[in-house]
Design an enzyme around this catalytic site. Structure first.
Site, PDB file in Angstrom:
ATOM      1  N   ASP A   3       5.183   1.398   1.188  1.00 54.90           N
ATOM      2  CA  ASP A   3       5.197   0.905  -0.191  1.00 54.90           C
ATOM      3  C   ASP A   3       4.853   2.081  -1.105  1.00 54.90           C
ATOM      4  OD1 ASP A   3       5.386  -0.644  -2.421  1.00 54.90           O
ATOM      5  OD2 ASP A   3       4.016  -2.210  -1.764  1.00 54.90           O
ATOM      6  N   GLU A  48       1.716  -7.500  -9.848  1.00 52.86           N
ATOM      7  CA  GLU A  48       0.842  -6.860  -8.859  1.00 52.86           C
ATOM      8  C   GLU A  48      -0.636  -6.926  -9.294  1.00 52.86           C
ATOM      9  OE1 GLU A  48       2.505  -3.240  -7.188  1.00 52.86           O
ATOM     10  OE2 GLU A  48       4.496  -3.833  -7.818  1.00 52.86           O
TER      11      GLU A  48
HETATM   12  C1  BGC Z   1       5.423  -3.000  -4.698  1.00 57.20           C
HETATM   13  C2  BGC Z   1       6.646  -3.286  -3.879  1.00 57.20           C
HETATM   14  C3  BGC Z   1       7.866  -2.716  -4.548  1.00 57.20           C
HETATM   15  C4  BGC Z   1       7.661  -1.266  -4.845  1.00 57.20           C
HETATM   16  C5  BGC Z   1       8.828  -0.638  -5.545  1.00 57.20           C
HETATM   17  C6  BGC Z   1       5.331  -1.564  -5.093  1.00 57.20           C
HETATM   18  O1  BGC Z   1       4.282  -1.348  -5.976  1.00 57.20           O
HETATM   19  O2  BGC Z   1       4.274  -3.358  -3.965  1.00 57.20           O
HETATM   20  O3  BGC Z   1       6.782  -4.672  -3.669  1.00 57.20           O
HETATM   21  O4  BGC Z   1       8.982  -2.922  -3.735  1.00 57.20           O
HETATM   22  O5  BGC Z   1       6.522  -1.104  -5.655  1.00 57.20           O
HETATM   23  O6  BGC Z   1       8.944  -1.058  -6.837  1.00 57.20           O
HETATM   24  C1  BGC Z   2       6.631   0.881 -10.754  1.00 59.50           C
HETATM   25  C2  BGC Z   2       6.654  -0.302  -9.833  1.00 59.50           C
HETATM   26  C3  BGC Z   2       5.648  -0.096  -8.775  1.00 59.50           C
HETATM   27  C4  BGC Z   2       4.287   0.220  -9.353  1.00 59.50           C
HETATM   28  C5  BGC Z   2       3.293   0.520  -8.292  1.00 59.50           C
HETATM   29  C6  BGC Z   2       5.240   1.057 -11.296  1.00 59.50           C
HETATM   30  O1  BGC Z   2       5.188   2.096 -12.179  1.00 59.50           O
HETATM   31  O2  BGC Z   2       7.521   0.705 -11.792  1.00 59.50           O
HETATM   32  O3  BGC Z   2       7.910  -0.493  -9.265  1.00 59.50           O
HETATM   33  O4  BGC Z   2       5.587  -1.258  -8.016  1.00 59.50           O
HETATM   34  O5  BGC Z   2       4.348   1.287 -10.261  1.00 59.50           O
HETATM   35  O6  BGC Z   2       2.009   0.686  -8.757  1.00 59.50           O
END
Ligand code: BGC
Ligand code: BGC
Length: 723
Positions: A307, A507
């Protein structure tokens, strides 16, 4: 009229190690293997390491000194990433869109990157592009947003999810992208978690069958599916994102594992790793999880992707190792094939090269990881001449979005049949923070990572706008914007409609240790109740918000997407009959959390239980019969629509008599005209009852159970599965 349906549910794994079935024919697969070995024999270490790196497209956009800046593609950075480091895959993280964000620009951007990379690849290894299309192709302006998974789960409809998966795959492909980081197979066991809405809810049987539908659909539509986040991500302590789970392995295997396994059995080609840790060991550093469980036991042969920045985080967040180099060593050796870095290819490449030279990471392990990535690309047909073009029109799918939103609507309370709204109502007063908001309907992962924010989208109505369109002329409508106005207007109204919800989030930013109504929402609630007028509450929310009491009517709308407002209002006015059922337990208080219906013998006194949901018509069951057949159980019954309206009904077969309070064994959706009856046959693997009786490995252990549908019950004795 009697009709017979045989509704065979997605059969869940029986606990046997199985290889994910591939759609590739054996001869083709042998050819692919030869190509993989041939490429590996010709590739330099640098080229190989490039395949193990994934970079976010923002790195190559806009201001060259700002890795987060968006703008036109920046040649100097394209050179570094795609030429100097031969990076094998890119992603658009949440919100990483071209400027301006149009479907055509997406296609131009991905085409340009793919062509540039192919030209600079000595062996002409194509670039793979990934994205999170988690409710439609949600980063793209002009794409339809489907309801988030938590709402889809309420429809209890794997075929619907399959269709959505397929349409999403086509939409993603129309912009030149093949890899979709979906589905989320994590359980939603705790609504305090900021990703609760990305899950299909709390139940392993429901989640498994929806995840199966989602993967099948994505494969039908021709995209690569990613089951995420492996594993136990949804069961962390206190519902915190990227945290530790303390659950015993046998418990995780019983509750959490089935859905990931189902996704692999349905053919998911890639796995994204859990950002958190399991009993103190970060998943990205766990060969128990990534090798023993995933590869050896489940037989997974595809690509394991980290991830976001999670290799580095083994050092900076988990403090599991002392340096980035150690982090790379432990993650690669534990089984991470590709690292979503996401910005700095150079350091990763340099350190991994050193590790290989020092013998800390073997050439064999590198070849294995790179081989997995090459195989993925070959199997996806990337090496073949020109991929079939998919029209950008596939980005729009308003009818499907509407159907999905309608099927998700869950009526939890309806005192004195307050709903549907009556033509005789002279006046309705509407209030609440989500009444006139588009971003609230879409939630997080919509254009931007954390939701719309300052951006706007066209063609999406708010609940208030949809009410104005659909309310008969003889009913006056008022939107009260504050408690005083609400008080004044409610006095002369027949009913009050409060549309309440949450600001979008994604998130960890969405973690909420106290998911209650806000002070402002509470004020509206009190004024509405004090008016003594019947109060209808519509919740536009990715989680159950703790309520002060039960309102007269409560419609749970989840995060219903582009056509959500129409679906809500059609349901309020009775043009559509609600049939959704809660895919989670609705708690009374915060202290009850985590609250799940199928936990071992804890007190279960929710505000509304898992599976709750009312209709504008009534249903009755008859002649429940059960027949065990080897490792599966067949149950038949009749369902009758005893009311005056046509409606869909979700038959939920529960089992009890074991460790947990009860467990959903199987379900079916039946659509019935007023007065109509149907015979329904449900078939399910006895392993669906593993939460009631399990072995130390989390497999079904057999026993005596009661099966029930509504108030009807029947007993059954089941043995351990015969292998
Ligand atoms: C998320 C994932 C996601 C990735 C890419 C991460 O922060 O946990 O689910 O696929 O970002 O955007
Ligand atoms: C991205 C997301 C990712 C996240 C992780 C963001 O800046 O756009 O896709 O999941 O950072 O912390």
């Amino acid at each position: 009229m009697y009709k017979t349906l045989l509704l065979t549910l997605a059969l869940l794994g029986t606990g046997l190690a199985q290889t994910a079935p591939r759609t590739i024919l054996p001869e083709k697969s042998a050819q692919i293997e030869t190509r993989v070995q041939d490429l590996l024999s010709k590739m330099t270490l640098k080229e190989k390491i490039g395949q193990m790196i994934q970079i976010d497209v923002l790195r190559m956009m806009g201001d060259p000194n700002n890795e987060w800046d968006r703008g036109p593609l920046e040649q100097s950075w394209m050179k570094i990433v795609l030429d100097d480091y031969q990076v094998g895959s890119l992603l658009s993280g949440g919100g990483a869109a071209p400027v301006p964000n149009t479907p055509a620009n997406w296609l131009t951007m991905t085409d340009k990157l793919k062509a540039y990379s192919l030209e600079r690849s000595r062996l002409r290894i194509p670039l793979l592009y990934g994205v999170d299309a988690v409710h439609g192709h949600n980063n793209v302006q002009g794409a339809t947003f489907y309801p988030h998974n938590i709402g889809l789960a309420a429809a209890f409809h794997p075929e619907l999810v399959q269709e959505l998966g397929k349409q999403t795959a086509l939409a993603v492909r129309s912009t030149g992208i093949l890899w979709n980081f979906a589905p989320v197979a994590d359980l939603g066991r705790d609504p305090r978690w900021g990703r609760f809405y990305e899950t299909f809810g709390e139940d392993p049987v429901l989640v498994s069958s929806l995840v199966t539908g989602q993967v099948k659909g994505q494969l039908e539509g021709g995209s690569i599916a990613t089951v995420k986040h492996f594993y136990g991500y949804g069961s962390s302590v206190d519902g915190k994102d990227r945290a530790n789970t303390v659950l015993e392995d046998s418990v995780l295997r019983t509750y959490d594992l089935p859905a990931y396994r189902a996704a692999l059995e349905a053919g998911a080609q890639t796995v994204m790793v859990n950002s958190g840790s399991v009993r103190g060991v970060p998943a990205h550093a766990s060969s128990d999880i990534l090798q023993k469980l995933l590869r050896q036991e489940l037989g997974f042969k595809g690509v394991v992707l980290s991830d976001w920045e999670d290799v580095l985080k083994l050092q900076t967040v988990h403090r599991f190792v002392g340096s980035y180099k150690e982090a790379i060593k432990v993650s690669v050796n534990s089984g991470v094939d590709v690292a979503m870095i996401p910005h700095d290819a150079a350091t990763y490449a340099r350190l991994l090269t050193e590790l290989v030279a020092e013998g800390e990471v073997s050439q064999k392990r590198i070849d294995e990881a790179v081989g997995n990535m090459l195989r993925l690309k070959l199997e996806a047909g990337l090496f073949e001449a020109k991929p079939k073009a998919v029209s950008l029109d596939t980005l729009k799918n308003v009818d499907l979005a509407k159907r999905a939103a309608l099927e998700s609507m869950t009526l939890l309370e309806n005192k004195n049949n307050l709903l549907p709204l009556k033509n005789t109502f002279k006046k309705l007063t509407v209030a609440g923070d989500s009444a006139d908001s588009v971003e609230r309907l879409l939630g997080g992962w919509s254009i931007n990572w954390q939701g719309l924010g300052k951006d706007t989208v066209s063609g999406v109505s708010t609940v208030w706008e949809a009410l104005k369109v659909q309310t008969p002329k003889n009913t006056a409508l008022v939107l009260a914007t504050d408690p005083l106005e609400l008080k004044a207007e409610a006095a002369s109204s027949d009913a009050v409609i409060l549309v309440l919800g949450e600001k979008p989030y994604a998130e960890g930013d969405g973690d909420n240790s106290n998911p209650t109504l806000s002070t402002a929402q509470m004020e509206l609630w009190k004024v509405a109740r004090a008016s003594k007028k019947p109060t209808i509450v519509v919740l536009v929310s990715g989680r159950p918000l703790i309520l002060p009491e039960k309102p007269d009517a409560l419609l749970m709308a989840y995060l219903p997407g582009s056509q959500g407002a129409e679906a809500i209002v059609e349901t309020l006015w009775g043009k559509a009959n609600p049939s959704g059922r809660l895919p989670f337990s609705y708690p009374k208080t915060v202290d009850q959390l985590p609250l799940n219906y199928n936990r071992p013998s804890s007190a279960y006194t929710p505000l509304y239980p898992f599976g709750a949901g009312l209709s504008y018509t009534t249903f009755a069951y008859g002649s429940l019969k059960v027949q065990p057949k080897g490792n599966t159980v067949q149950v038949s019954l009749s369902v009758k629509n005893t009311g005056k309206l046509e409606g869909n009904h979700i038959v939920q077969l529960f089992a009890d008599g074991g460790k947990a309070q009860k467990q959903l064994a199987a379900f079916a959706r039946v659509s019935l005209k007023a007065g109509e009856s149907k015979d329904v046959t449900l078939e399910f693997p006895s392993s669906n009852l593993a939460t009631l009786s399990s072995t130390a490995q989390g497999q079904f252990g057999g026993g005596n159970f009661n099966l029930s549908v509504g108030t009807l019950g029947v007993k059954v004795a089941l043995e351990k599965p015969i292998r």
